[in-house]
Design an enzyme around this catalytic site. Structure first.
Site, mmCIF file in Angstrom:
data_model
loop_
_atom_site.group_PDB
_atom_site.id
_atom_site.type_symbol
_atom_site.label_atom_id
_atom_site.label_comp_id
_atom_site.label_asym_id
_atom_site.label_seq_id
_atom_site.Cartn_x
_atom_site.Cartn_y
_atom_site.Cartn_z
ATOM 1 N N GLU A 30 20.167 24.663 -33.030
ATOM 2 C CA GLU A 30 21.048 24.659 -31.848
ATOM 3 C C GLU A 30 21.132 26.058 -31.261
ATOM 4 O O GLU A 30 21.310 27.033 -32.001
ATOM 5 C CB GLU A 30 22.442 24.177 -32.276
ATOM 6 C CG GLU A 30 23.153 23.393 -31.216
ATOM 7 C CD GLU A 30 22.454 22.070 -30.927
ATOM 8 O OE1 GLU A 30 21.759 21.993 -29.897
ATOM 9 O OE2 GLU A 30 22.603 21.130 -31.714
ATOM 10 N N SER A 64 22.212 5.386 -7.798
ATOM 11 C CA SER A 64 22.439 5.248 -9.240
ATOM 12 C C SER A 64 23.456 4.142 -9.456
ATOM 13 O O SER A 64 24.489 4.109 -8.790
ATOM 14 C CB SER A 64 22.985 6.547 -9.828
ATOM 15 O OG SER A 64 23.527 6.274 -11.116
ATOM 16 N N GLY A 115 27.617 13.645 -20.192
ATOM 17 C CA GLY A 115 28.419 14.767 -20.646
ATOM 18 C C GLY A 115 28.808 14.684 -22.108
ATOM 19 O O GLY A 115 29.693 15.406 -22.574
ATOM 20 N N GLY A 117 26.808 15.381 -24.562
ATOM 21 C CA GLY A 117 25.890 16.205 -25.349
ATOM 22 C C GLY A 117 24.649 15.451 -25.775
ATOM 23 O O GLY A 117 23.904 15.894 -26.635
ATOM 24 N N LEU A 118 24.418 14.278 -25.178
ATOM 25 C CA LEU A 118 23.236 13.478 -25.537
ATOM 26 C C LEU A 118 22.176 13.572 -24.442
ATOM 27 O O LEU A 118 21.189 12.854 -24.459
ATOM 28 C CB LEU A 118 23.628 12.018 -25.779
ATOM 29 C CG LEU A 118 24.697 11.828 -26.867
ATOM 30 C CD1 LEU A 118 25.011 10.347 -27.045
ATOM 31 C CD2 LEU A 118 24.241 12.421 -28.188
ATOM 32 N N SER A 119 22.413 14.469 -23.504
ATOM 33 C CA SER A 119 21.390 14.837 -22.536
ATOM 34 C C SER A 119 21.019 13.742 -21.542
ATOM 35 O O SER A 119 19.837 13.437 -21.337
ATOM 36 C CB SER A 119 20.146 15.320 -23.274
ATOM 37 O OG SER A 119 19.554 16.300 -22.511
ATOM 38 N N GLU A 153 16.477 21.679 -13.398
ATOM 39 C CA GLU A 153 17.854 21.889 -13.871
ATOM 40 C C GLU A 153 18.243 23.366 -13.782
ATOM 41 O O GLU A 153 19.360 23.700 -13.402
ATOM 42 C CB GLU A 153 18.031 21.355 -15.304
ATOM 43 C CG GLU A 153 19.483 21.435 -15.764
ATOM 44 C CD GLU A 153 19.925 20.324 -16.710
ATOM 45 O OE1 GLU A 153 19.207 19.323 -16.883
ATOM 46 O OE2 GLU A 153 21.019 20.481 -17.288
ATOM 47 N N ASP A 165 15.892 19.746 -24.304
ATOM 48 C CA ASP A 165 16.316 18.405 -23.894
ATOM 49 C C ASP A 165 15.205 17.662 -23.165
ATOM 50 O O ASP A 165 14.933 16.489 -23.432
ATOM 51 C CB ASP A 165 17.545 18.486 -22.984
ATOM 52 C CG ASP A 165 18.743 19.099 -23.678
ATOM 53 O OD1 ASP A 165 18.653 19.356 -24.897
ATOM 54 O OD2 ASP A 165 19.755 19.335 -22.996
HETATM 55 P P1 ADP Z 1 24.586 15.664 -20.598
HETATM 56 O O1 ADP Z 1 23.208 16.017 -20.180
HETATM 57 O O2 ADP Z 1 24.955 16.214 -21.927
HETATM 58 O O3 ADP Z 1 24.872 14.208 -20.525
HETATM 59 P P2 ADP Z 1 25.197 17.192 -18.266
HETATM 60 O O4 ADP Z 1 26.457 17.742 -17.733
HETATM 61 O O5 ADP Z 1 24.070 18.104 -18.522
HETATM 62 O O6 ADP Z 1 25.586 16.359 -19.578
HETATM 63 O O7 ADP Z 1 24.648 16.082 -17.281
HETATM 64 C C1 ADP Z 1 25.483 15.048 -16.823
HETATM 65 C C2 ADP Z 1 25.285 14.863 -15.334
HETATM 66 O O8 ADP Z 1 24.004 14.238 -15.087
HETATM 67 C C3 ADP Z 1 26.284 13.917 -14.725
HETATM 68 O O9 ADP Z 1 27.467 14.593 -14.362
HETATM 69 C C4 ADP Z 1 25.529 13.407 -13.504
HETATM 70 O O10 ADP Z 1 25.588 14.341 -12.444
HETATM 71 C C5 ADP Z 1 24.095 13.369 -13.992
HETATM 72 N N1 ADP Z 1 23.744 12.014 -14.470
HETATM 73 C C6 ADP Z 1 23.387 11.655 -15.719
HETATM 74 N N2 ADP Z 1 23.106 10.331 -15.802
HETATM 75 C C7 ADP Z 1 23.282 9.848 -14.564
HETATM 76 C C8 ADP Z 1 23.155 8.542 -13.964
HETATM 77 N N3 ADP Z 1 22.805 7.471 -14.684
HETATM 78 N N4 ADP Z 1 23.425 8.436 -12.642
HETATM 79 C C9 ADP Z 1 23.796 9.500 -11.907
HETATM 80 N N5 ADP Z 1 23.930 10.721 -12.403
HETATM 81 C C10 ADP Z 1 23.687 10.916 -13.700
HETATM 82 MG MG MG Z 2 22.470 17.995 -19.853
#
Ligand code: ADP
Ligand code: MG
EC number: 2.7.1.6
Length: 373
Positions: A30, A64, A115, A117-119, A153, A165
Site C-alpha cells: 500500500e 451512468s 469511494g 477503496g475498491l477502485s 485520472e 488500480d
Molecule cells: P474509488 O475508486 O475508491 O471507488 P474514487 O473517489 O476514486 O473512489 O472514485 C469514485 C468516483 O468514480 C465516483 O465519485 C464517481 O465520480 C466515479 N464513478 C465510479 N463508478 C461510477 C459509475 N458507475 N457511474 C458514474 N460514476 C462513477
Molecule cells: Mg479511485
C-alpha cells in the site's frame, strides 16, 4: 442485459459491444506504487460494464445507471463535469497520445461500491479504454490501456494516483493475484486460491470517506519525493539500507520511508508464502502492514483500526486497511469456521461506538477487464 437496454433507450440503437472492468482489492503493497515499488492486488467480482458505440463526429454522449438523469453530451472535452470526467478523461488521454479516437456513445452500469477503496474509478476508466481500443482498432496492450487510464485520472480528473488500480483492473486473472513491479511494469499472476485452503477474504466496507483523503494523498506523495531527493535515490524503491536511510531523516519523511521500504519487503515475503502454498500464514504480514500504515504512514482512521482490531479479536488470521486510507475498506483473512465470529465482532464493535453497521462480504479473485458481448 440491463446496460444494453439502457443503451437502446438512451440512443435508439444497439451498442456495438459491451465490456466489463473490475474493481480491485489490494492484498498488500500500500502506497508503494508511486514509489516505484511492489503491489499485489486482485480483481473483485464487482466492476463497471459499458455498452459502447463509436461515433462519426467528436462528441461523447454518456450516461451512468448509477447517476440520475439523461445522457450528458460532451462536445468540448474540457467542459465535462463531475463523474463524467473519469470517462471523458480517457478519450482525452487517448487523443493526447495521438490515437485516432473520435466520439462515442457510452452507457455505464457499475456495481463496485463507490469511494469504498475498491477502485470504482479505475474500473470505469479501464472499461472505457478497453472499449475504445477495440472499436477504434488501436491495438493497445492491457498495460498501455491502464497507463492511459491513469493519465486520465492524474491529469484530467486531478487525482495523483499511482498505476496499481488501473493495472489491476486491466490485467488481473481469475483465481490469481497480480504481482506488479511499478517501476518496470513487469507483472506476474500468482495463484491465490483461498477456497482450497478453507479460507475467505472478507471485505469490511467502513462506509466512511474522510474529506482529508485527497489532500493527504498528495502530501504523502510529496513526503516520499522529498525523502528520495534527500537520500539521493530516484525513488524510495531504491533504498536498500533502511537503517542508514532512517539515520539521515527525521519527522514525517523518516516515518514514510520506514513504511514504504518495509512494505515492499512484505510484498515479497507474502509472494514467497503464496508460492510455497502457505496462504494460511500470510496473516502476520497483513497485520504488520496495517500497523505500518497506521503508525508510520498515518493514513488509517478509527473506523479502519476498529475493523481490523475487531476482526482479529473475532478470529481472523490477519487484517489490514486496503486502498488509500482515511476510510474505505479493510480486508480480513478468515478461516471458514471463523467467518461468523469475525462478522459478529466487527458489527458489535461498530454498534458499541454508535457507528453505522459496516458492510461485510467475501471477495474471490475475479477476472480482469474483458469483452462481454
Ligand atoms: P474509488 O475508486 O475508491 O471507488 P474514487 O473517489 O476514486 O473512489 O472514485 C469514485 C468516483 O468514480 C465516483 O465519485 C464517481 O465520480 C466515479 N464513478 C465510479 N463508478 C461510477 C459509475 N458507475 N457511474 C458514474 N460514476 C462513477
Ligand atoms: Mg479511485
Amino acid at each position: 442485459m440491463r446496460v444494453i437496454e439502457a443503451f437502446r433507450e438512451s440512443f435508439g440503437a444497439e451498442p456495438r459491444g459491451v465490456w466489463h472492468a473490475p474493481g480491485r482489492v489490494n492484498l498488500i503493497g500500500e502506497h508503494t506504487d508511486y514509489n516505484d515499488g511492489f503491489v499485489l492486488p486482485f480483481a473483485v467480482p464487482w466492476g463497471v460494464a459499458a455498452a459502447v458505440s463509436p461515433r462519426e463526429d467528436d462528441v461523447v454522449r454518456l450516461r451512468s445507471l448509477q447517476v440520475d438523469g439523461p445522457a450528458v453530451t460532451v462536445g468540448d472535452l474540457d467542459g465535462a463535469e463531475g463523474w463524467a470526467r473519469y470517462a471523458v478523461g480517457v478519450v482525452w488521454a487517448l487523443r493526447e497520445a495521438g490515437h485516432p479516437v473520435r466520439g462515442a456513445d457510452i452507457v455505464l452500469d457499475g456495481d463496485v461500491p463507490q469511494g469504498a477503496g475498491l477502485s470504482s474509478s479505475a474500473a470505469l476508466e479501464v472499461v472505457v479504454g478497453l472499449a475504445l481500443n477495440e472499436l477504434y482498432g488501436l491495438g493497445l496492450t492491457p498495460m498501455e490501456i491502464a497507463l492511459l487510464a491513469q493519465k486520465a485520472e492524474n491529469d484530467f480528473v486531478g487525482m495523483p494516483c499511482g498505476i496499481m488500480d488501473q493495472a489491476a483492473s486491466a490485467l488481473c486473472e481469475e483465481g490469481r493475484a497480480l504481482f506488479l513491479d511499478c517501476r518496470t511494469l513487469g507483472t506476474r499472476n500468482i495463484p491465490f486460491d483461498l477456497a482450497a485452503q478453507g479460507l475467505q477474504l472478507l471485505i469490511v466496507n467502513t462506509g466512511v470517506h474522510h474529506e482529508l483523503a485527497d489532500g493527504q494523498y498528495a502530501r504523502r506523495r510529496r513526503d516520499c519525493e522529498n525523502a528520495a531527493k534527500r537520500l539521493g535515490v530516484d525513488a524510495l524503491r531504491d533504498v536498500t539500507d533502511l537503517a542508514g536511510a532512517l539515520a539521515k531523516l527525521s519527522g514525517d519523511e523518516r516515518k514514510r520511508v520506514q513504511h514504504v521500504v518495509t512494505e515492499n519487503h512484505r510484498v515479497e515475503a507474502l509472494i514467497g508464502l503464496l508460492r510455497a502454498g502457505a496462504v494460511r500464514e500470510i496473516g502476520a504480514l497483513l497485520n504488520a502492514s496495517h500497523l505500518s500504515l497506521r503508525d508510520q504512514y498515518e493514513v488509517s482512521c478509527p473506523e479502519l483500526d476498529v475493523a481490523v482490531e475487531a476482526a482479529i479479536r473475532g478470529g481472523a488470521r490477519g487484517a489490514r486497511m486496503t486502498g488509500g486510507g482515511f476510510g474505505g475498506s479493510a480486508i480480513a483473512l478468515v478461516a471458514d469456521d471463523r467467518v461468523e465470529s469475525v462478522r459478529e465482532a466487527v458489527t458489535a464493535a461498530y454498534a458499541e461506538r454508535g457507528w453505522a453497521a459496516p458492510e461485510i462480504y467475501p471477495a474471490t479473485p475475479a477476472s480482469g477487464a474483458r469483452r462481454l458481448v
